[in-house]
Structures are given as C-alpha cells and as structure tokens.
Design a protein around this motif. Structure first.
Motif, mmCIF file in Angstrom:
data_model
loop_
_atom_site.group_PDB
_atom_site.id
_atom_site.type_symbol
_atom_site.label_atom_id
_atom_site.label_comp_id
_atom_site.label_asym_id
_atom_site.label_seq_id
_atom_site.Cartn_x
_atom_site.Cartn_y
_atom_site.Cartn_z
ATOM 1 N N VAL A 1 6.827 11.202 3.819
ATOM 2 C CA VAL A 1 7.546 10.144 4.536
ATOM 3 C C VAL A 1 8.345 9.329 3.519
ATOM 4 C CG1 VAL A 1 7.361 8.218 6.130
ATOM 5 C CG2 VAL A 1 5.695 10.083 6.248
ATOM 6 N N ALA A 2 9.657 9.429 3.585
ATOM 7 C CA ALA A 2 10.524 8.712 2.640
ATOM 8 C C ALA A 2 10.819 7.289 3.108
ATOM 9 C CB ALA A 2 11.829 9.478 2.456
ATOM 10 N N GLY A 3 10.782 7.051 4.412
ATOM 11 C CA GLY A 3 11.191 5.767 4.957
ATOM 12 C C GLY A 3 10.320 4.599 4.552
ATOM 13 N N VAL A 4 9.046 4.840 4.239
ATOM 14 C CA VAL A 4 8.135 3.745 3.870
ATOM 15 C C VAL A 4 7.851 3.721 2.375
ATOM 16 C CG1 VAL A 4 7.042 3.741 6.141
ATOM 17 C CG2 VAL A 4 6.084 5.171 4.329
ATOM 18 N N ALA A 5 8.523 4.575 1.605
ATOM 19 C CA ALA A 5 8.251 4.674 0.170
ATOM 20 C C ALA A 5 9.091 3.669 -0.612
ATOM 21 C CB ALA A 5 8.555 6.092 -0.322
ATOM 22 N N ALA A 6 8.679 3.418 -1.858
ATOM 23 C CA ALA A 6 9.491 2.625 -2.776
ATOM 24 C C ALA A 6 10.611 3.516 -3.296
ATOM 25 C CB ALA A 6 8.630 2.124 -3.938
ATOM 26 N N PRO A 7 11.877 3.234 -2.967
ATOM 27 C CA PRO A 7 12.963 4.153 -3.320
ATOM 28 C C PRO A 7 13.205 4.219 -4.818
ATOM 29 C CG PRO A 7 13.847 2.108 -2.449
ATOM 30 C CD PRO A 7 12.360 2.036 -2.270
ATOM 31 N N ARG A 8 13.789 5.312 -5.258
ATOM 32 C CA ARG A 8 14.180 5.459 -6.647
ATOM 33 C C ARG A 8 15.309 4.489 -6.959
ATOM 34 N NH1 ARG A 8 16.631 10.686 -6.787
ATOM 35 N NH2 ARG A 8 16.625 10.541 -9.057
ATOM 36 N N ASP A 9 15.449 4.124 -8.229
ATOM 37 C CA ASP A 9 16.490 3.189 -8.647
ATOM 38 C C ASP A 9 17.868 3.714 -8.252
ATOM 39 O OD1 ASP A 9 14.633 1.498 -9.716
ATOM 40 O OD2 ASP A 9 14.852 2.249 -11.779
ATOM 41 N N GLY A 10 18.605 2.875 -7.544
ATOM 42 C CA GLY A 10 19.958 3.230 -7.151
ATOM 43 C C GLY A 10 20.054 4.005 -5.858
ATOM 44 N N PHE A 11 18.915 4.318 -5.234
ATOM 45 C CA PHE A 11 18.927 5.121 -4.016
ATOM 46 C C PHE A 11 18.202 4.396 -2.883
ATOM 47 C CE2 PHE A 11 19.373 8.195 -7.446
ATOM 48 C CZ PHE A 11 20.425 8.978 -6.998
ATOM 49 N N THR A 12 18.538 4.762 -1.675
ATOM 50 C CA THR A 12 17.882 4.211 -0.493
ATOM 51 C C THR A 12 16.638 5.028 -0.151
ATOM 52 O OG1 THR A 12 19.277 5.576 0.950
ATOM 53 C CG2 THR A 12 20.048 3.347 0.448
ATOM 54 N N ARG B 1 0.825 -1.202 0.000
ATOM 55 C CA ARG B 1 0.000 0.000 0.000
ATOM 56 C C ARG B 1 0.867 1.263 0.000
ATOM 57 N NH1 ARG B 1 -4.324 2.407 -1.866
ATOM 58 N NH2 ARG B 1 -5.193 3.965 -0.438
ATOM 59 N N MET B 2 1.931 1.259 0.782
ATOM 60 C CA MET B 2 2.814 2.418 0.850
ATOM 61 C C MET B 2 3.541 2.629 -0.482
ATOM 62 S SD MET B 2 2.403 3.887 3.766
ATOM 63 C CE MET B 2 0.680 3.445 3.546
ATOM 64 N N ARG B 3 3.997 1.538 -1.077
ATOM 65 C CA ARG B 3 4.697 1.659 -2.362
ATOM 66 C C ARG B 3 3.777 2.164 -3.465
ATOM 67 N NH1 ARG B 3 9.667 -0.874 -3.099
ATOM 68 N NH2 ARG B 3 10.574 -1.640 -1.162
ATOM 69 N N ALA B 4 2.491 1.792 -3.396
ATOM 70 C CA ALA B 4 1.541 2.254 -4.407
ATOM 71 C C ALA B 4 1.305 3.761 -4.301
ATOM 72 C CB ALA B 4 0.219 1.504 -4.262
ATOM 73 N N ARG B 5 1.503 4.341 -3.124
ATOM 74 C CA ARG B 5 1.265 5.774 -2.918
ATOM 75 C C ARG B 5 2.528 6.609 -3.075
ATOM 76 N NH1 ARG B 5 -2.181 7.002 2.347
ATOM 77 N NH2 ARG B 5 -1.900 9.048 1.398
ATOM 78 N N THR B 6 3.633 5.980 -3.463
ATOM 79 C CA THR B 6 4.907 6.688 -3.574
ATOM 80 C C THR B 6 4.894 7.667 -4.747
ATOM 81 O OG1 THR B 6 6.117 4.835 -2.604
ATOM 82 C CG2 THR B 6 7.378 6.396 -3.914
#
Length: 350
Positions: free
Chosen positions: A299-310, A238-243
């Motif tokens: 909130v960045a901690g629960v998101a799907a990170p960009r390619d190559g990044f945390t 759910r969190m990744r879908a809202r990123t």
C-alpha cells in the motif's frame, strides 16, 4: 419481414460479484446501516441509550470519511480541495442550524420527523469533525510541502516514474509502500473508529456538564482535538514506521518484485498470475500480486513517500496492460477506472 429481437446480455457472475464488493466496501452503505439501526431505539423512546448513541457517532464518521476520501480522489487536486472546503463550510453550517435554529422549528413537528432530525444532528457532529480534521491535515500538508520546497529550493513532489528495469528486460518503478493487506488496513480503521467512538462517548459523558453549558460546537472541537487528531497521528506514525522501499518490474513474460533495500528479487511468470491489482492514486494506492505461492500487498497511499515523490503509483502503461491481456488475463476496471484488476480467464492472443 419479421423483426429480429436482440436479447440483452445477461448480467455475468463477475459483474454481480464486483457490484457486491463495491456495496460491501462502501462507507456510505455502512453509514446508512448504522443510522437505520438507531430507529428502533427512537421508536421505543430510548434513542439516547449507549448503543444507538454510538451507532450515530460511527454512522456520522463514516459519512465524513467517505466525503474526505472522495475529495482526495478528485482530479485535478485543486477541484478536490475546493469541494472539501465547501463541504466543511456546509457541514459546520448544518451543525449550527441543527443546534440553534432547528429545535424551535421542530416543536410542532411529528415525533418521527423530530426523531429523524435528532439522528442526523448527532451524526453530523463526528462527520463535521472528520471533514474539518481532513481539511486541516490537507492544509498543513500543503503548507509544509510549500515551506520545505522554499527552504531547500527543491521542485514540487512528483509521481514515481517508470524507468528501465535492472533485473532483466522491461520497465520498473521504485516507490515507498507499507506491506499490508487491504483487509488488515480496513480492520485497523474500523478498530480505531470503534475505540474512538467508545472513548468519545465516555469522555462526553464525563464532561456532560461542560458540553451542556458550552454547546455541541464545543463537542466538535473536543472530539477533533483530543480523540480524532491523536488517533490520526498515531495511525500515520505507525504506517510511516512500516514503510519500505519497493520496486516492481514488468518484463516480457514475468513480474519481478524487490521489497526492502537488500531483499532478493521475487519472480512470478505471468502464466502463474492469479491476481494483480493496481491503483495509482488516493490513500488506497497499492499493488496486490498473488500467484504460485506469492501473496504480496504493498500500500503506497499510507506510506512515507520517498524524497521528491508523492505517495502514489504511476498509471499502468498501455504496453503492460496490452501484454497482460495478450497472455490471457482479463482486465476489470473498478472505482471509475481508478483500480485495475487482472485475473486469468481471457483467451490467449498470439
């Protein structure tokens, strides 16, 4: 010569308020409250009723939740991983001791001692399950990242970096985040915990005969595989879908935000800033901005990170911190300096 006594500075309301917020937001405090509330039921001989049973499960989960979060915030990350492994082993050993060894030792113990140990025993089950689930998730993420790097030949993920702003003077950072208030995130976690606790109770009652035959260790596996893991995966999905892709820029006199790929730039002069929260690491890595009609929480901690990044934010630069303080904003450091909070109130320095 008369000695001069220097009065100790009085505790300010801001310090007391910060301490109160830390206490209210501490999972361990709420775990202690949940476990303490079960004591009257045990004293009345009704310790295994539904309400105290649920309180023990929730209290134990909160202990495990606090431990896992603490390991994730440790630096370097390898230290957190080692502590996590040790905690998982100790938790499993305690559950084994509580089930196979302690009952014989407690036969001659006072009733209040036996009751207290039963509370710890039942709380240890969800705590151990959550710690092991977090360890499995941690290992899976590390193995997946390693395999992905080997397959694609790409370097390890890095923290998002500061770069030159594109909408004016200053510095900027691009990161993935979920537009979500911390109060909403906390409410979601509490709701998942309560629903999971109820489902766990109902499920364990339904398979009571199986649990009695196979023992509490089966209950740990059952809770982890069929309740905790699905709940975690659903929350993560759910969190990744809202990123959304986000950009924050710190100019000389204003803060600029772009939330979404094609979104317009939102500008907030520093003189109108009412609150700025910056946390770089952990699952709660985030940016909160409020002022002049703008109220944003990313909130960045629960998101799907960009390619190559945390899924993090870079530390706030000294230049930005100094500029905000020069313009009259006071800095408060929380969580051992991990959370930076800026509010109006300082004296302007030209």
């Amino acid at each position: 010569m008369t000695a001069t006594t220097v009065a100790e500075p009085a505790e300010t309301p801001a310090v007391r308020a910060a301490l109160w917020r830390r206490l209210v937001g501490s999972p361990l405090i709420w775990a202690a409250v949940c476990l303490a509330l079960t004591v009257p039921w045990f004293l009345a001989g009704q310790g295994m009723e539904f309400v105290p049973y649920l309180l023990m499960l929730v209290g134990g989960w909160l202990c495990g939740f606090a431990f896992v979060n603490a390991t994730l915030s440790m630096t370097p990350a390898r230290t957190g991983a080692v502590v996590h492994v040790l905690g998982a082993v100790i938790a499993a050993a305690f559950v084994w001791f509580a089930v196979d060894v302690a009952p014989a030792l407690l036969e001659a113990a006072p009733e209040w001692v036996a009751a207290g140990f039963v509370i710890l025993q039942f709380a240890a089950i969800p705590a151990s399950a959550w710690i092991w689930l977090g360890l499995i998730s941690r290992a899976t993420a590390a193995i997946g990242a390693r395999d992905a790097r080997r397959a694609a030949g790409r370097p390890a993920r890095v923290t998002p970096e500061w770069e030159r702003a594109t909408h004016g003077r200053g510095s900027a950072v691009r990161f993935a985040a979920v537009p979500l208030r911390m109060s909403t995130l906390t409410g979601i976690i509490i709701a998942i915990t309560l629903v999971g606790g109820i489902l766990c109770t109902v499920a364990l009652i339904a398979v009571d005969d199986v649990v009695m035959n196979l023992g509490p260790r089966f209950a740990i596996v059952f809770v982890g595989v069929f309740i905790a893991l699905p709940a975690y995966l659903l929350f993560r999905r759910r969190m990744r879908a809202r990123t959304v892709d986000s950009v924050v820029e710190f100019g000389d006199d204003e803060l600029r935000l772009v939330i979404g790929a094609d979104a317009a730039v939102q500008r907030l002069p520093y003189r109108d800033l009412e609150l700025l929260v910056w946390r770089a690491r952990s699952d709660y890595a985030r940016l909160e901005v409020r002022g002049s009609g703008l109220d944003v929480s990313l909130v960045a901690g629960v998101a799907a990170p960009r390619d190559g990044f945390t899924a993090e934010l870079p530390p706030l630069s000294r230049r930005v911190i100094g500029r905000l303080q020069d313009l009259g904003l006071t800095l408060e450091r929380r969580r051992r300096g991990e959370v930076l909070v800026f509010r109006p109130g300082g004296a302007h320095r030209p």
